[in-house]
Design an enzyme around this catalytic site. Structure first.
Site, PDB file in Angstrom:
ATOM      1  N   ARG A 127      21.915   4.431  -2.438  1.00 24.72           N
ATOM      2  CA  ARG A 127      22.316   3.291  -1.615  1.00 24.72           C
ATOM      3  C   ARG A 127      23.294   2.402  -2.380  1.00 24.72           C
ATOM      4  NH1 ARG A 127      17.193   2.613   1.302  1.00 24.72           N
ATOM      5  NH2 ARG A 127      15.972   4.467   0.833  1.00 24.72           N
ATOM      6  N   ASP A 171      20.575  -2.570   0.423  1.00 21.20           N
ATOM      7  CA  ASP A 171      19.698  -1.458   0.062  1.00 21.20           C
ATOM      8  C   ASP A 171      19.462  -0.518   1.239  1.00 21.20           C
ATOM      9  OD1 ASP A 171      18.188  -4.036   0.647  1.00 21.20           O
ATOM     10  OD2 ASP A 171      16.603  -2.567   1.012  1.00 21.20           O
ATOM     11  N   ASP A 227       0.805  -1.221   0.000  1.00 12.72           N
ATOM     12  CA  ASP A 227       0.000   0.000   0.000  1.00 12.72           C
ATOM     13  C   ASP A 227       0.837   1.270   0.000  1.00 12.72           C
ATOM     14  OD1 ASP A 227       0.955   0.114   2.611  1.00 12.72           O
ATOM     15  OD2 ASP A 227      -0.935  -0.517   3.511  1.00 12.72           O
TER      16      ASP A 227
END
EC number: 2.7.7.-
Length: 480
Positions: A183, A252, A125
């Site tokens: 990253r 990450d 979401d």
């Protein structure tokens, strides 16, 4: 001081070639409202805290009505998660709202976390929950107060939208700030998708913006990698010295600038336990406290592999080989400061190692012990069995005499580097429980206390006690 509308945006990342991410409009909460604002972060942007009281502030940073010049952008990246390569991750619940260029030329990424779905949400979401948002909001400032490189957080925003995780929770957003959110995994994405030209473009972008002394220099990519190795080694050494466990050191979640990035299941040590695991999803202890230096080096090796189209293997190996001596040097230097030592001596490594053994055996409180050590007898009182500590303390006193240490001056030095207040999980949880009832006062109090963690202040002494029974050894998950 400029007003909100006078912020100057210079969106260098959004101007990179296609393939670096996607332009996405954030989605505001129904009845969005400001829950807390960080005055220190506001001033980094040249704004007075009063600007956050304006409804336009919530609209701008909560995804309702972006400011002129903002270009919301979801960044693509990949990463090794718990040692397994995941080829496509990206900003699944975050968006780079824009890059503010301040009057003194400093650039700040404004990164909205919880702003709705993106192409990288993988069916999620795109929201964040209140508990994880509060934890990141507080810990960014806690780490900054401790002098550890970190992302900062501008504000905490709430609204009337439920979020479904293991249970129904309250949704929230934060706006975090950093000079860059690139990253290790950003480089990995382009390397493993066989786009060497994009690896080079990304490297040039980072070098030009954040390592300008290397721009256009021959051999710049190898030197860039070497500097990332150094920054990361020093960062993790500072984590170890202060007793901070990140909890999920996936590639990450590793900043190319050597910042503490992505506060999820973190934890500051309570009882000293070298193998402390703060993330209940980490079943094998990959990211345990004492494994962090090893994992940082492993992650750097992954980054080095992603850069091999820009440098030779020999250059990569040479740079990576500097990790251990850099880490060890920074860690030992930090520990000397925590012990109040001013001179570097060969026996210090053994002195520190033996102290950790004594502390681990007795499971003494890490932060409280070092704060008490300014007065050795006070620290000794924390041990039920005094014999091992007293043996170590005799060596410590002899070491102090050998360098002519003056007790009062030593205590002053130690209190400037050994915090009185750290963000223990029980403190964050207490603030979360109040916030769930609509009371954000504890969030505000903790933010103030953690901004200056070394100065003793009577109004915050409740944060110096041992964890309550319910709050000992709390662990948290990656779910946010």
């Amino acid at each position: 001081m400029p007003t909100l509308e006078q912020l100057v945006f210079d969106n260098t990342y959004a101007r990179l070639p296609s393939g670096f991410g996607a332009r996405v409009a954030p989605r505001a909460f129904p009845n969005a409202r400001m829950l807390s604002v960080n005055p220190s972060a506001m001033r980094l942007l040249g704004l007075e805290p009063e600007e956050a009281r304006r409804p336009e502030f919530v609209e701008a940073f909560g995804g309702g009505k972006p400011l002129p010049g903002m270009e919301p952008f979801a960044m693509v990246y990949a990463g090794h998660q718990f040692g397994v390569y995941v080829p496509r991750l990206g900003d699944g619940r975050a968006l780079l709202l824009g890059e503010v260029r301040t009057a003194d030329g400093v650039k700040w990424d404004l990164h909205l976390k919880g702003g709705g779905p993106t192409p990288f949400s993988r069916g999620g979401d795109g929201r964040a929950v209140l508990r994880s948002s509060i934890r990141e909001y507080l810990c960014g400032e806690a780490m900054h107060g401790l002098g550890i490189p970190t992302t900062r957080t501008l504000c905490l925003i709430g609204g009337d939208e439920p979020v479904y995780r293991e249970e129904v929770e309250t949704g929230a957003m934060i706006v975090r700030m950093a000079p860059s959110h690139v990253r290790f995994g950003t480089f990995e994405y382009f390397h493993y998708t066989e786009q060497p030209e994009q690896v080079a473009r990304l490297a040039d972008h980072v070098i030009d913006g954040h390592f300008p002394h290397l721009s256009g220099v021959e051999g710049r990519y190898a030197r860039f990698y070497a500097e990332v190795v150094e920054r990361t080694a020093r960062l993790v050494a500072r984590w170890q010295a202060v007793g901070f466990a990140h909890g999920v050191m996936n590639t990450d979640n590793m900043s190319i600038l050597g910042l503490t990035l992505d506060y999820g299941p973190f934890g500051f040590l309570d009882d000293f336990e070298p193998g402390f695991i703060c993330n209940h999803s980490d079943h094998r202890g990959r990211y345990a406290f004492d494994q962090q230096p090893r994992i940082a080096m492993w992650n750097l090796a992954c980054l080095g592999e992603a850069l091999l189209t820009l440098m030779t293997e020999d250059e990569a190996r040479a740079a990576l080989a500097t990790f251990e001596p850099t880490f060890s040097g920074q860690f030992l230097s930090s520990m000397r400061q925590k012990l109040g030592l001013q001179e570097a001596r060969e026996e210090d490594r053994g002195l520190v190692g033996d102290l950790f053994s004594v502390m681990a055996e007795a499971a003494v409180d890490y932060t409280r012990f070092f704060r008490a050590l300014g007065r050795v007898e006070e620290a000794g009182a924390m041990f039920a069995d005094r014999v091992p500590f007293d043996g170590w303390a005799e060596r410590y006193r002899a070491r102090l005499v050998a360098e002519g240490s003056v007790d009062e001056e030593r205590r002053g030095r130690m209190e400037r580097v050994n915090p009185r207040y750290v963000l223990r999980n029980w403190m964050a949880q207490a603030a979360i429980e109040r916030a769930r009832q609509g009371d954000y006062s504890e969030v505000v109090r903790l933010l103030s206390a953690l901004a200056d963690p070394f100065t003793q202040r009577p109004e915050y002494e409740e944060y110096t006690v041992a964890p309550p029974a319910w709050g000992r050894h709390l662990v948290v998950s990656c779910s946010s």
